[in-house]
Write a protein that holds these residues in place. Structure first.
Motif, short mmCIF file in Angstrom:
data_model
loop_
_atom_site.label_atom_id
_atom_site.label_comp_id
_atom_site.label_asym_id
_atom_site.label_seq_id
_atom_site.Cartn_x
_atom_site.Cartn_y
_atom_site.Cartn_z
N VAL A 178 -20.97 -50.12 -22.21
CA VAL A 178 -19.66 -50.55 -22.66
C VAL A 178 -19.47 -52.00 -22.25
CG1 VAL A 178 -18.66 -48.25 -22.53
CG2 VAL A 178 -18.54 -49.75 -20.55
N SER A 179 -18.51 -52.66 -22.88
CA SER A 179 -18.26 -54.06 -22.56
C SER A 179 -17.68 -54.20 -21.16
CB SER A 179 -17.27 -54.65 -23.57
OG SER A 179 -15.99 -54.06 -23.40
N GLU A 180 -17.79 -55.39 -20.62
CA GLU A 180 -17.27 -55.64 -19.27
C GLU A 180 -15.76 -55.43 -19.23
OE1 GLU A 180 -17.12 -59.33 -16.06
OE2 GLU A 180 -18.75 -59.20 -17.54
N ALA A 181 -15.08 -55.83 -20.31
CA ALA A 181 -13.63 -55.66 -20.36
C ALA A 181 -13.25 -54.17 -20.34
CB ALA A 181 -13.07 -56.32 -21.62
N THR A 182 -14.02 -53.36 -21.06
CA THR A 182 -13.75 -51.91 -21.06
C THR A 182 -14.03 -51.32 -19.69
OG1 THR A 182 -14.26 -51.73 -23.41
CG2 THR A 182 -14.34 -49.71 -22.12
N ALA A 183 -15.11 -51.76 -19.07
CA ALA A 183 -15.46 -51.25 -17.74
C ALA A 183 -14.34 -51.50 -16.74
CB ALA A 183 -16.76 -51.88 -17.27
N GLU A 184 -13.68 -52.64 -16.85
CA GLU A 184 -12.59 -52.96 -15.93
C GLU A 184 -11.41 -52.00 -16.10
OE1 GLU A 184 -11.63 -57.01 -16.66
OE2 GLU A 184 -13.46 -57.80 -15.72
N ARG A 185 -11.25 -51.48 -17.31
CA ARG A 185 -10.14 -50.55 -17.56
C ARG A 185 -10.35 -49.22 -16.84
NH1 ARG A 185 -9.96 -51.93 -24.03
NH2 ARG A 185 -7.90 -52.91 -24.07
N PHE A 186 -11.59 -48.89 -16.53
CA PHE A 186 -11.87 -47.61 -15.89
C PHE A 186 -11.29 -47.51 -14.50
CE2 PHE A 186 -14.87 -46.92 -19.29
CZ PHE A 186 -14.85 -45.54 -19.43
N ALA A 187 -11.27 -48.62 -13.77
CA ALA A 187 -10.73 -48.58 -12.41
C ALA A 187 -9.27 -48.17 -12.44
CB ALA A 187 -10.91 -49.94 -11.74
N ARG A 188 -8.50 -48.73 -13.38
CA ARG A 188 -7.09 -48.36 -13.50
C ARG A 188 -6.95 -46.90 -13.92
NH1 ARG A 188 -2.61 -50.14 -18.07
NH2 ARG A 188 -0.76 -49.54 -16.86
N ALA A 189 -7.75 -46.50 -14.90
CA ALA A 189 -7.67 -45.12 -15.38
C ALA A 189 -8.02 -44.13 -14.28
CB ALA A 189 -8.59 -44.92 -16.58
N LEU A 190 -9.03 -44.45 -13.48
CA LEU A 190 -9.44 -43.55 -12.40
C LEU A 190 -8.32 -43.40 -11.38
CD1 LEU A 190 -11.87 -41.91 -11.24
CD2 LEU A 190 -12.42 -43.94 -9.89
N ASP A 191 -7.68 -44.50 -11.01
CA ASP A 191 -6.58 -44.44 -10.04
C ASP A 191 -5.41 -43.62 -10.60
OD1 ASP A 191 -7.96 -45.95 -8.22
OD2 ASP A 191 -6.99 -47.85 -8.75
N LEU A 192 -5.07 -43.88 -11.86
CA LEU A 192 -3.97 -43.13 -12.49
C LEU A 192 -4.28 -41.65 -12.57
CD1 LEU A 192 -3.12 -45.58 -15.42
CD2 LEU A 192 -1.62 -45.03 -13.49
N GLN A 193 -5.52 -41.33 -12.94
CA GLN A 193 -5.91 -39.94 -13.10
C GLN A 193 -5.94 -39.22 -11.76
OE1 GLN A 193 -6.57 -39.00 -16.50
NE2 GLN A 193 -6.09 -37.03 -15.58
N GLN A 194 -6.40 -39.91 -10.73
CA GLN A 194 -6.45 -39.28 -9.41
C GLN A 194 -5.04 -39.02 -8.89
OE1 GLN A 194 -9.91 -39.82 -7.04
NE2 GLN A 194 -8.69 -40.78 -5.44
N SER A 195 -4.12 -39.94 -9.13
CA SER A 195 -2.73 -39.72 -8.73
C SER A 195 -2.14 -38.54 -9.48
CB SER A 195 -1.90 -40.98 -9.00
OG SER A 195 -2.35 -42.06 -8.21
#
Length: 652
Positions: A178-195
């Motif tokens: 995936v693109s670098e920009a998409t990869a950066e979105r995963f960190a936010r999604a992971l935090d949101l999902q874990q919460s």
């Protein structure tokens, strides 16, 4: 397409988890506004309610007609936005009319109420359309616009699902990163999902999304937390019987995880353990990760190769089946074409299986069910069956043998719990996630769809525990209840949404009160309610109801579907520890529908009215000047059992 009439297929309206539909669907239906074909109405709420009822009865054209009529009416901003969102879903889901659906969702956003829900719906549509970057962007807008816990949950799930789909496309189908920009979105999604998982424990979809994101991101601790959350197990407890060993291995394997340089032996073990615990997509993603140093070596291993192929196969079968259901819903489906496509997908899978023991399914689909049982069952835990009309395809996580005894009759039945559904039948798809098929039974087999029952049960608690959502439900319930007497005098025994919701809310409130009386703390109340509802679902909706099918089919295999469903509903009430909960599904929108369940529900309701007429003096608060059926909610648990027993042919 009509609702399937197979005797062995059981919709979740006979399970206790149907409570969710009682609260969701009936809250939009207004007594006195006519049948599913509907008379004219001057209220958006009335018309949206009629559309929901049409959806429950698989009448997509009536559903669309009511929603279009609602667009021209004035109402609250929330009502106007809801009508547009629902019509948008009809247009893209059934007709693939993405242009009009986009316009409707734009209008819903412009209304200025519940904007997050419109953005989340747009994300779902873009996923279906194959525009995954746009789906991610829409989901991000949904997250930013979310105003409460309900909207946040929907938005976060939309974002995570869109990102997971995007990675699956890139890694599994294209072999790209995936693109670098998409990869950066995963960190936010992971935090949101874990919460989300920590704030709302028990949510299967949230836990699975967290596991997928953790596998993609390479975060072992989150992956283990998500696995345990999905299977409702603590650190010291094993998972369900057939996946317990794989779960224990995951803990050990993740201790050796060192990111991209993880040894092939550890990575392959992780792939196999994820697959063995039925997380097949996640297993395929772990194997196909393009960042892994020894990716090609890993993919060349026979077992890993077939796991990746199976992950692709499940995704492909889901896509083919949903398209077949869509065409069937519009009256344009072809069983022959659908079966041929399934056979073609199977050919691709079989080419990657290590020494298959049987040939791929035939082009006419005749051997697809046997292939699931005989070839894919031992390899992947696959369990299910294909009929002309629909596919039930999941994965077994637990098996047992149970003895069911009712009124002196007994039978030994095989009990299988399945999960991780590739397809849960036409009804589940058509109902747009408002309810799901909860299981089925034959003369000696009971099958429970775990994910369906948990999903709806969790939604029950989310609805009744939210102060905002509950207040809205109560307001609608009071409005819906106002004209019940008039409607029953005119139409007889029919679905009464206000009654439906009164029974549901009282049943859940009684359960919550009983748990508090047992000393359950407020912090533990959410999971306690969910687990108790699931236990009741097993006792009533699975063993009592499906067990009665097993007994009746043994006594007389020639019984008609509606007769079998009627007696099974009698048993689900009579043998429940919480009869008021067990009766909720019987009172739902399907009451009186031209289906086995609809006819059986109507038989039960009419029989209850006859019992009430004969026992008016025993019903506390009964008003003889009013019709009987709107006062059904006055019946106690004990009286509900008497009602069920009074109609049962096995009671001597």
């Amino acid at each position: 397409m009509k609702s399937p009439s197979s005797l062995s297929v059981g919709a979740a309206n006979r399970s206790l988890a149907r409570v969710a539909s009682a609260l969701v669907v009936s809250s939009g239906l207004v007594a006195g506004c006519g049948n599913a074909s509907g008379s004219a109405s001057d209220s958006i709420t009335d018309l949206v309610g009629l559309a929901d009822q049409a959806n429950a009865r698989f009448q997509v054209r009536d559903e669309e007609r009511h929603l279009r009529a609602a667009l021209s009416l004035d109402g609250t901003d929330g009502e106007r936005a809801e009508a547009r969102r629902k019509l948008a879903r009809v247009r893209w889901k059934f007709y693939l009319d993405y242009e009009e659906a986009s316009d409707l969702l734009s209008e819903a956003v412009d209304v200025g109420a519940e904007e997050s829900k419109a953005w989340a719906e747009l994300s779902r549509m873009e996923r279906k359309r194959g525009r995954l970057d746009e789906a991610v962007a829409a989901a991000e807008r949904a997250v930013d616009a979310a105003d409460d816990a309900f909207e946040t949950r929907g938005a976060v799930m939309a974002l995570s699902t869109a990102l997971i789909d995007l990675v699956a496309l890139r890694w599994l189908d294209e072999g790209n990163s995936v693109s670098e920009a998409t990869a950066e979105r995963f960190a936010r999604a992971l935090d949101l999902q874990q919460s989300l998982v920590r704030d709302q424990p028990g949510d299967l979809d949230a836990s699975r999304a967290l596991l997928s994101l953790a596998v993609i991101q390479g975060v072992p601790e989150s992956a283990v937390e998500a696995w345990r959350g999905y299977y409702y197990v603590s650190e010291d407890d094993p998972g369900p019987g057939l996946v317990a060993e794989a779960g224990a291995r995951l803990d050990e394997l993740y201790e050796g995880w060192v990111d991209e340089e993880t040894p092939v032996a550890v990575r392959s073990g992780l792939v196999e353990a994820l697959s063995a615990s039925r997380f097949h997509l996640e297993a395929a993603l772990a194997a196909a990760d393009p960042r892994a140093a020894d990716r090609q070596t890993l993919l060349a291993l026979p077992r890993v190769r077939e796991i990746v192929a199976y992950g692709r196969f499940c995704r492909r079968v889901a896509e083919l089946t949903e398209e077949f259901y869509r065409l069937e819903h519009l009256g344009r489906g072809s069983h022959t074409t659908y079966h041929r496509h399934l056979a073609e997908a199977s050919d691709e899978l079989w080419a990657d299986l290590d020494e298959p023991t049987m040939k791929p399914p035939l082009r006419d689909g005749r051997t697809f069910s046997s292939s699931i049982r005989s070839e894919l069952g031992p390899r992947f835990g696959a369990f299910g069956r294909l009929t002309n009309a629909e596919l039930y395809f999941g994965h077994a996580i637990m098996r047992d043998t149970r003895t069911v005894e009712q009124y002196g009759h007994r039978g030994s039945v095989s009990y299988t719990v399945i999960d991780h559904m590739v397809s849960n039948g036409y009804q589940t798809w058509a109902w747009s996630d408002t309810t799901e098929v909860g299981g089925w039974a034959t003369s000696n087999t009971i099958v429970k769809v775990r994910s369906a029952l948990i999903r709806e049960t969790v939604h029950v608690w989310d609805l009744v525990s939210s102060e905002q959502e509950r207040a809205a439900l109560v307001e609608k319930m009071e409005r819906d209840s106002a004209s019940e007497d008039e409607r029953v005098r005119r139409d007889g025994v029919v679905h009464l949404p206000g009654l439906h919701m009164r029974v549901a809310l009282r049943a859940i409130d009684d359960l919550v009160d009983s748990l508090r009386a047992r000393g359950v703390t407020e912090e533990a109340l959410r999971m306690a309610v969910i687990k108790e509802l699931l236990l009741l679902a097993d006792e009533s909706g699975i063993f009592a109801h499906e067990g009665r099918h097993a007994i009746d089919l043994t006594l007389d295999p020639s019984q008609r579907s509606s007769e079998l469903e009627f007696t099974a509903k009698l048993s689900q009430v009579a043998f429940s520890r919480a009869p008021r909960i067990a009766v909720i599904g019987i009172l739902g929108p399907a009451l009186g529908a031209d289906t086995p369940h609809g006819r059986a529900n109507l038989m039960f309701a009419r029989g209850a009215v006859e019992w009430m007429k004969a026992h008016e003096d025993e019903i506390e608060g009964f008003d003889p000047s009013r019709p009987h059926f709107p006062q059904f909610d006055l019946l106690t648990d004990g009286q509900l059992v008497e009602v069920a027993r009074s109609m049962d042919p096995l009671v001597e």
